[in-house]
Design a protein around this motif. Structure first.
Motif, mmCIF file in Angstrom:
data_model
loop_
_atom_site.group_PDB
_atom_site.id
_atom_site.type_symbol
_atom_site.label_atom_id
_atom_site.label_comp_id
_atom_site.label_asym_id
_atom_site.label_seq_id
_atom_site.Cartn_x
_atom_site.Cartn_y
_atom_site.Cartn_z
ATOM 1 N N GLY A 1 0.623 -1.252 0.087
ATOM 2 C CA GLY A 1 -0.111 -0.031 0.047
ATOM 3 C C GLY A 1 0.754 1.306 -0.027
ATOM 4 O O GLY A 1 0.332 2.270 0.174
ATOM 5 N N ASP A 2 2.025 1.108 -0.060
ATOM 6 C CA ASP A 2 3.117 2.388 -0.078
ATOM 7 C C ASP A 2 2.890 2.950 1.337
ATOM 8 O O ASP A 2 2.873 4.119 1.308
ATOM 9 N N THR A 3 2.834 2.348 2.484
ATOM 10 C CA THR A 3 2.348 2.922 3.626
ATOM 11 C C THR A 3 3.577 2.623 4.771
ATOM 12 O O THR A 3 3.204 2.546 5.919
ATOM 13 N N VAL A 4 4.649 2.080 4.244
ATOM 14 C CA VAL A 4 5.814 1.907 5.343
ATOM 15 C C VAL A 4 6.081 3.037 5.912
ATOM 16 O O VAL A 4 6.526 4.154 5.624
ATOM 17 N N ARG A 5 5.742 3.164 7.331
ATOM 18 C CA ARG A 5 6.307 4.313 8.064
ATOM 19 C C ARG A 5 7.886 4.183 8.277
ATOM 20 O O ARG A 5 8.310 3.205 8.488
ATOM 21 N N ARG A 6 8.482 5.539 8.178
ATOM 22 C CA ARG A 6 9.898 5.499 8.358
ATOM 23 C C ARG A 6 10.273 6.809 9.326
ATOM 24 O O ARG A 6 9.613 7.800 9.113
ATOM 25 N N THR B 1 3.048 1.422 -10.920
ATOM 26 C CA THR B 1 2.324 2.398 -9.944
ATOM 27 C C THR B 1 2.982 2.201 -8.440
ATOM 28 O O THR B 1 3.232 3.251 -7.880
ATOM 29 N N SER B 2 3.338 1.068 -8.005
ATOM 30 C CA SER B 2 3.745 0.916 -6.895
ATOM 31 C C SER B 2 5.183 1.023 -6.755
ATOM 32 O O SER B 2 6.045 0.467 -7.461
ATOM 33 N N PRO B 3 5.927 1.920 -5.905
ATOM 34 C CA PRO B 3 7.230 2.064 -5.874
ATOM 35 C C PRO B 3 8.192 0.882 -5.374
ATOM 36 O O PRO B 3 9.096 0.746 -5.684
ATOM 37 N N LEU C 1 12.342 12.352 11.966
ATOM 38 C CA LEU C 1 11.315 12.819 11.185
ATOM 39 C C LEU C 1 10.560 11.797 10.865
ATOM 40 O O LEU C 1 10.832 10.562 11.404
ATOM 41 N N GLN C 2 9.579 11.870 9.773
ATOM 42 C CA GLN C 2 8.543 10.845 9.605
ATOM 43 C C GLN C 2 8.237 11.052 8.285
ATOM 44 O O GLN C 2 8.158 11.813 7.693
ATOM 45 N N LYS C 3 7.944 9.661 7.788
ATOM 46 C CA LYS C 3 7.353 9.603 6.422
ATOM 47 C C LYS C 3 6.692 8.348 6.320
ATOM 48 O O LYS C 3 6.796 7.410 6.927
ATOM 49 N N ASN C 4 5.757 8.321 5.076
ATOM 50 C CA ASN C 4 5.096 6.989 4.958
ATOM 51 C C ASN C 4 5.131 6.513 3.430
ATOM 52 O O ASN C 4 5.140 5.418 3.249
ATOM 53 N N LYS C 5 5.066 7.433 2.503
ATOM 54 C CA LYS C 5 5.503 7.256 1.118
ATOM 55 C C LYS C 5 6.511 7.105 0.688
ATOM 56 O O LYS C 5 7.435 8.093 1.037
ATOM 57 N N LEU C 6 6.918 5.973 -0.192
ATOM 58 C CA LEU C 6 8.487 5.988 -0.312
ATOM 59 C C LEU C 6 8.963 7.061 -1.012
ATOM 60 O O LEU C 6 10.220 7.501 -0.653
ATOM 61 N N ALA C 7 8.326 7.752 -2.083
ATOM 62 C CA ALA C 7 8.894 8.830 -2.635
ATOM 63 C C ALA C 7 9.019 10.274 -1.825
ATOM 64 O O ALA C 7 9.882 10.809 -2.464
ATOM 65 N N GLU C 8 8.333 10.151 -1.019
ATOM 66 C CA GLU C 8 8.273 11.478 -0.303
ATOM 67 C C GLU C 8 9.532 11.940 0.515
ATOM 68 O O GLU C 8 10.168 10.938 1.222
ATOM 69 N N LYS C 9 9.757 12.893 0.796
ATOM 70 C CA LYS C 9 10.766 13.465 1.884
ATOM 71 C C LYS C 9 10.433 13.292 3.135
ATOM 72 O O LYS C 9 9.074 13.688 3.606
ATOM 73 N N PRO C 10 11.385 13.039 4.170
ATOM 74 C CA PRO C 10 10.724 12.847 5.549
ATOM 75 C C PRO C 10 10.749 14.227 6.377
ATOM 76 O O PRO C 10 11.476 15.044 5.872
ATOM 77 N N ALA C 11 9.846 14.182 7.034
ATOM 78 C CA ALA C 11 9.521 15.745 7.695
ATOM 79 C C ALA C 11 9.145 15.696 9.169
ATOM 80 O O ALA C 11 8.476 14.604 9.711
#
Lengths: 288, 288, 288, 288, 288, 288
Positions: C263-268, E200-202, C278-288
C-alpha cells in the motif's frame, strides 16, 4: 460384546476445531462393517437445555460409547450431560479444549495433580484447540469457517487427530472384547501428541511441537479480545491477531507435512473394514 | 410464524466439505435469539437405513426448515429422505456436490434444462466440493481431516459459504415472515458464487474463480482413482494427485484472502442476535 | 547541556535480540553531529565480574546516558551494574527480556503493580525478545546467528525497534534540553508496541500483534528445553521447536512489511544530523 | 600460553553484517571456561578519532587476540587502528567487506596478487557482506535493523559464520598452544565458503553459492544509490532495490536451511566448554 | 509505405531468453491486420554457415524490418548476418545479451562511449538476459526449458518485454509512415527498463530493479562454470547456482506482479488490430 | 541414412506453450554434431496462406523429419500443411494441444478409438498445453509472455518436455538407422507423462499429475472467456482466472522440482554430441 455392530454416539455442543469431523475419524472411508456412528448436535448453542435434549436422544439410541465434544466442558451444559450419562451408565469420553482442565484436573490434599471423572468416563483435553475470535465486527460465517478449516489442518498435520484416533481405537477395541475399558484421561500436550504421531523427520517433529505451541497462543488473544476488552477499537485488532497466529500455525503444519512427503515418510493409520488399525509410511506400500 | 424460535434441522449423511460446519453458519457466534439448530448425523454412512432413522428423528423434532447435506444426493438414502420429508410437508433444502446434478437437473421435452424437485423443496449444488481420495492406502483419519480442512478453507475464502448463507438467510427470513418461501434451486458455479462474494479486488475475484475451478478438477482424479482404476500402483498416484490439486486451490484461496486484507476490503456478513444479516468491508468499521 | 556532543554508553552483558544493534539505532546512517555512542560488551558472559569491569569503563567514559542491555536483568551482574551506575549518578536505562520483570515490577501493600527502579533509572522490558535454545546438541555459532537474525527481523518489522527508538529519542531530547528526564518504565507488550508503530493497514497491525505473541511463545519451549528437561532425547525437540516458532513469527513479520509495502504505507522515522526524528510514509516523499 | 583464560578483544567500528554477533560466535552458549571476550564499539562512527580511543582501551585490556570489524577497512580509522595494534604487537585479524580488498590485496612487480599485511596481522574479507542503503528517505532504525537481520541470516545459513568460526578457532588454538599463529588471509568467496560449510545436499550447496552471489549484488545498487546518484527520485529506487535484492538472498538462505533440515543433515559445530569445536549432522546425535 | 502489410522477419540464431517469443510480441493475440511476421531459426546453432543460410531466406522474403536475436551478437555468425543485411539495405535491429556490448559499444578518441552500428541498423542489449548453465552434467532439455521459462517470466514481469515492444512499435510506426526510422541503440539497464514499465507501486518498481540486477548476476556464475572451470566437481555447483540465482529473480518477479495486482494497477499495453498500442491499468477498464 | 547430418525442420504456426523451445530440445547445449535444426514460423498467424508459404520453404529445405507445432491442428492451415507434407513424403510429427484431438482421434465402425493419420505421419497431443486468455483487455505482450513462461515451466517440470524428447529421440534414431520409423501417435495424458518422467519421489510424481490436471483446467476458463461470453465485464474475470489457474500449476511444478532437488534425485537426460541420450539422477554424477 461380540459380533454385533458397535454403536458410538457423538454429542456436539457448540464447536471446537476437533468437533466437526469427530464423527468421521473412526470410519474415514465409510467402509467399516463393525461400527455405527450417530452424531447429535445443538448447532452453536451449548446451554443446559440444548445439551439435555441431546443427551436424551443419545440415551434413547443406546450406544456402546458416547463422545461429547464441546468448548470448555466445565460449563453447566456439558457438566450436566456427563452426569446424566453417568447415571445412564453409558461409557463417555469428553473431548474439549484448554479451559476444560478445570473440570477434569484437580489436586489432592497433598497438592498432587489428580483426575476428576465420573464412573466410566474419560477425557481428552486439547490445549491447542483454540478459542475463536467471536466478535461481531470480525466473525461472520466465512471467517468462522476459515478459522475452523485452519484448526482442523493444524490438529491433523501435527498428530492431534491421530492422538484422538489412538485413544478411541483403544477404548472401542476393549469394549468390543467385552473388557471393562480403561477410559482415556489425557491432556494432549504438544510433546505427547508428537511422540505418538509417527514422524520420521526430527525437524517435522519440531515443527509440529511449534505449530501446536503457536495454536495454544491463539486463545490468549481471542479470550482477551472477547471477554476482557470492551472497546471495539482495541478488541478488533486482538481477535484479528488471534486468527493470524493460527494462520502461522497452519504454515508450519503445511511445511511439516511437505517435509514428511519429501522423505516419503508420511505415517498413515487407516482402519480396516473390521475396525483394526493398520499402519504404513511409504506411499506405495500396503498398510499392514 | 411470529416471535417463536425458528427451528432448523440439519441432516448430515456422510460428509462433503460443506457439511462439517453447516449447522454453524447461521449462528456463527452462538448469539442468535431467534434460532435453534439441531444436527443429526449418520457418521460416514449414507445408506437408506441410516438415513431413514435420522429422518424420523427430524420429523419428531418438527423443525421449520430441514437441510440435508450429503455427497451425491441422487443416491437412494438421500432420495428416500427427501421423499419422506416432502410427505411430512417439511420445507427441505438439499446441499450436495456435483454428482447430485442428476437428482435435481433434467431436461424437458424440448431439451431445455429444468429443475426436478419435490413440493416445498430446494437444492444447492456445489460442483467445487470435491470427492475425497477414499483409498485405504492413502486415506486415514489424518489425511481425511486435512482434506476437509482444505475444502472448508477453499469454500469459505472463495465465497461459497457466503453463497450458502445468503440462500439460507433468504428462506429463513421468508418463513419467519409467514411467507411461502421461494426455495433455492441453485448450481453454485464459480462465477455466480464469486459475483455474490463481495470482492473489491478484481484479481482476488479472478483467483476465487480459479480456486473453485481447480477444486472442481479434484474429483476427476479421485473419482478415477476410487472407481475406475483397480491397480493400487495406478490409483495411489491418482488419489494423491487429487489432494495435491486441492492444496493448490488452498494456496489461491489464501492468496486472495490476503489480497483483500491488503486493501482492507474483506467483506464480512455477520448475523445480528435477531437474525438479520449485517455487512461491512473495513476491519475497523461497525457492521451495518 | 548545550551544544556539546551527547554521549551514550551501551553496556551489553550477554545477548538478547535487541542487543546487537542497540548502539546503532540512534544513528542509523552514522551522520549525527550531536551524538557519540560507545559500546562495551562482555561477549556472551554476564557474571558480576564481567559486568563490573564494563561498568568501570563506562564511568570513566562519563556518558550523558547509559543503556544496559542483557537477558534477565534481575541476575546479579546486571543488578550490580545498575547499583554502581546509580551511585555514579549516571542516568541509566535497562533494556531486557521478559524474565527481567521480576527486577522492575513489584506490588505495593495493596497489591497494585508498582515499578522498582533506582533513582534516575528506567527500563524497557521486551517480553517478545525470546530466550535462545542454548543446548550444545542444537546451538552452534551458525544456529545462534540465525536465531538472532530472526529475532532482529521480528523486533524491527513489528515496531519494537521503533518503540525503543521513541523512548530513547525522548530521554536524549530531554537531557539535551537540560531537563531532568522522565525515564522510561515500559513493558513493551504487543498492543502498545503496535499502536506506536505507525501501521496504516489494520491487517498488518494484526499480524504484528500476532508475530510478537508468537515470539513470546518461544521462551516457553526454550526455557523448558534448557532448564527443566534433562534428557537430550526430550530437550532437543523442544529447543528445535522454539526456533521453529520464531521462524513462524518471522514469516508474519515479513508478510506484514510486504503488506505495508503493497500500500506504499511503510512508516519510516529517520534521524536528522541534528538528532531530531523525522517521519514519512510514502517511499517517494521527503521525511519531515 | 597455558591454562589461563584466553582474552579476545573485538573492536567494532561502524557496522557490517558480520559485526553485531562477532563477539558471540566463539562462545555461543556462554559456557566456555577458557575464553574471555570483550567488545568495544564506536556506534555507527568510524572516523580516526573514534577508532583510536577504542584502540587505546583495547591495548589497556591486553588481549591475546584482537579482532577488528568494520566496513571498508581501507579507511583511515581502521588503518590507523591496525598500525597502532601492530606497534603494540597484538595479533590482529580484520574482518571487513568487499571494498577492504584495496587495503589487503595488491600486486607484486610481476603483477601477481599479494597480501598486504602488517606483522602479526591477518584479514577475512567478506564480499557478500553488503553495504546498506544509507539514504535518509529510506533508512531509519527499523529498516537498518531489518537489513542487518537479513544479512546475518544470509551469512549464517550459507556458511560464512562457520567460515569465520573455523578461522578464529584455528588462530585461538595455535596461540593457546604457544605457537606463533598463522594469521588468516582470506577472501571469503562463495565457493570457498560453501566448500567448508558442510552441506550434504548438493542443491543446498548450490543455493548457498547463489545466495552469496546475490548478496554481493546488493552493494552495486546501494553504492550507486548512496554515492553516485544525487537525485532523490533516482536514488530512492536504487537503495530500495538493494534491500529487495538482499531479501531474495534471504529466501534462498531459508530454503537451503530447510532443505538440509528435510534430509536431517544440518551441520552443527558447537564449542565445548574447553574451547574445542565439535561436529554433528543428525539432530538427535551427540556432537563429537 | 502505405496500406500494405508490414513485413517483419525475425532471425533467431541460438537462444537467449528474449528469443523464443520475439516473433509474437508485436501481435500477441494474432489479430493484427497490418502486420506479417515470419521467423527463421537455426535451432541451437549460431555458426556463420547456419546464419548465412537464414539471412538468404530473409532477403528473399523482402521484409520491411529485420530483427536478429542471438546470444553474444559479436560472434562471427551474427556479425556476418548484420553485414549482409546492411548490404541488402534492410533495416535491422539486433537483440542480444550483455556480451554483445563489445559489438555495439566503443569509445571515440576522447574515450567517450559511442555506438558502433552499420547504416540503417540498431540494437537492444539486454544485460539481464543471462547465459544458461550449458554443462552436460546439468543441462538437459528439461533444465534448459525451465531456465528459459524462468528468464521469460523475469523479462516480462519486470518490463523488459514492454521495453522491447516500445522500441519495436516506434520503428514500425516510423517505417509505416514512410519516415526514415530512428533505429534504437539501447542498453536495457534495469533503471531505464523499469522507468518505462509503468509501475504504480514504488516497491514493485524496486523489486523489478532488484530482479533484473539478480538476473545479471546469473551470467557470472554460468560463464565461470562453462568457460573458466574445467573440473566437473567445481563447475557443476557453479552452473547449478546460476540457475538458483535466476529462480530467486523469478520469485521477485512474481512478487512484484502480485503487488501490482493487489492494487489493481497492472499496466497493460495491447495492440489494436490496426497496430496502434493501447494502454490501461485497471483490470475492468477498456484499453485506450 | 549414415553419417550425414540429420536435418529437422520445425514449422511453428501460431503459438502453444510447447512451441517456443521445440527447435531447441533436441540440441539443448548446441553441441550435437549429427543434427541440424531449422525453424520456420509464421508469427502469431495460422491461416492457410501463412502455413503454405512455410511448408514450401520446408520442402525446399529437404529435411529428414518435419515437426509441426500449432494450436488446434484440426484447423485448415495445419491440416493443409500435413497434406502437402504427406504428398512430399516427408515424415511429419504434429505437436498440438487438446482441441487437435478431433484431427487425429476418431472411432471405427464398432465405436473403438482409432488414430487418423496420413502416411508417414504421427502426432503428440498435449491436453495440458492450455489456450491463452486472448482478450484485448487482458492480453498484451507482457501478459502473453508471462503465460508462455509459466506454461513452459509446467511442461518442463512435470515431464512433458521429456515425454516429447523421448518420442523425438526414438524417431530420429530409427530414421538415422535407415529404419522405417514408427511414428508417435500419442496423447500425453498426465499419468503417461509422469510415468516416463523418472521421478523418484512419489509425492513429486503426484504433484506432477496434479499440475498437469490443473493446467488442463485453464482452457475451460479461457475458451469460455474468449469464445462463449461476449460481455467484457464477464469475460475479463474468466480469462484472468484462467491465468491464475496456470500460476497455481506453476507453484506445484516448482514444488515438485524442489522436492526432487531435496532428495538429490532430479532426473536429467542430456544428449551426447553424437545424439545419444544419457541419463543421470544425482547432481554430482556423470550422465551415462
Amino acid at each position: 460384546m461380540t459380533d454385533s455392530i458397535f454403536k458410538i454416539a457423538v454429542a456436539k455442543f457448540g464447536c471446537i476445531g476437533a468437533a466437526p469431523l469427530l464423527d468421521l475419524i473412526l470410519d474415514e472411508r465409510a467402509d467399516r462393517k463393525d461400527l455405527e456412528v450417530r452424531g447429535f448436535t445443538s448447532g452453536a448453542k451449548l446451554d443446559p437445555d440444548s445439551c439435555s435434549v441431546i443427551v436424551d436422544q443419545i440415551i434413547a439410541y443406546a450406544p456402546d460409547l458416547v463422545v461429547i465434544v464441546s468448548p470448555n466442558a466445565a460449563l453447566p451444559g456439558a457438566t450436566g450431560a456427563r452426569e446424566t450419562l453417568a447415571e445412564a451408565k453409558l461409557p463417555t469420553i469428553t473431548v474439549s479444549d484448554g479451559p476444560s482442565k478445570k473440570a477434569f484436573k484437580g489436586k489432592d490434599e497433598e497438592g498432587k495433580s489428580i483426575n476428576i471423572v465420573l464412573d466410566g468416563q474419560g477425557f481428552i483435553i486439547l490445549p491447542s484447540d483454540p478459542m475463536i475470535g467471536a466478535r461481531r465486527e470480525f466473525l461472520d460465517p466465512t471467517e468462522m469457517s476459515i478459522f475452523n478449516g485452519d484448526v482442523i489442518k493444524v490438529l491433523a498435520a501435527t498428530g492431534v487427530i491421530r492422538y484422538i484416533q489412538v485413544a478411541f481405537d483403544k477404548v472401542v477395541s476393549e469394549i468390543k472384547q467385552g473388557k471393562s475399558p480403561e477410559m482415556p484421561m489425557l491432556v494432549a500436550n504438544a510433546e505427547d501428541v508428537v511422540s505418538q504421531a509417527g514422524f520420521t523427520s526430527p525437524y517435522a517433529q519440531a515443527k509440529a511441537i511449534a505449530a501446536l505451541s503457536i495454536a495454544e497462543t491463539v486463545a490468549k488473544l481471542t479470550t482477551k479480545g472477547c471477554f476482557m476488552v470492551k472497546d471495539a477499537e482495541k478488541y478488533i485488532p486482538l481477535v484479528a491477531a488471534g486468527h493470524e497466529v493460527l494462520r502461522a500455525a497452519v504454515m508450519l503444519a503445511d511445511e511439516l507435512r511437505e517435509m514428511e512427503k519429501s522423505g516419503d515418510t508420511v505415517r498413515r493409520t487407516p482402519h480396516k473394514p473390521s475396525g483394526e488399525t493398520l499402519q504404513k509410511n511409504k506411499l506405495a506400500e500396503k498398510p499392514a
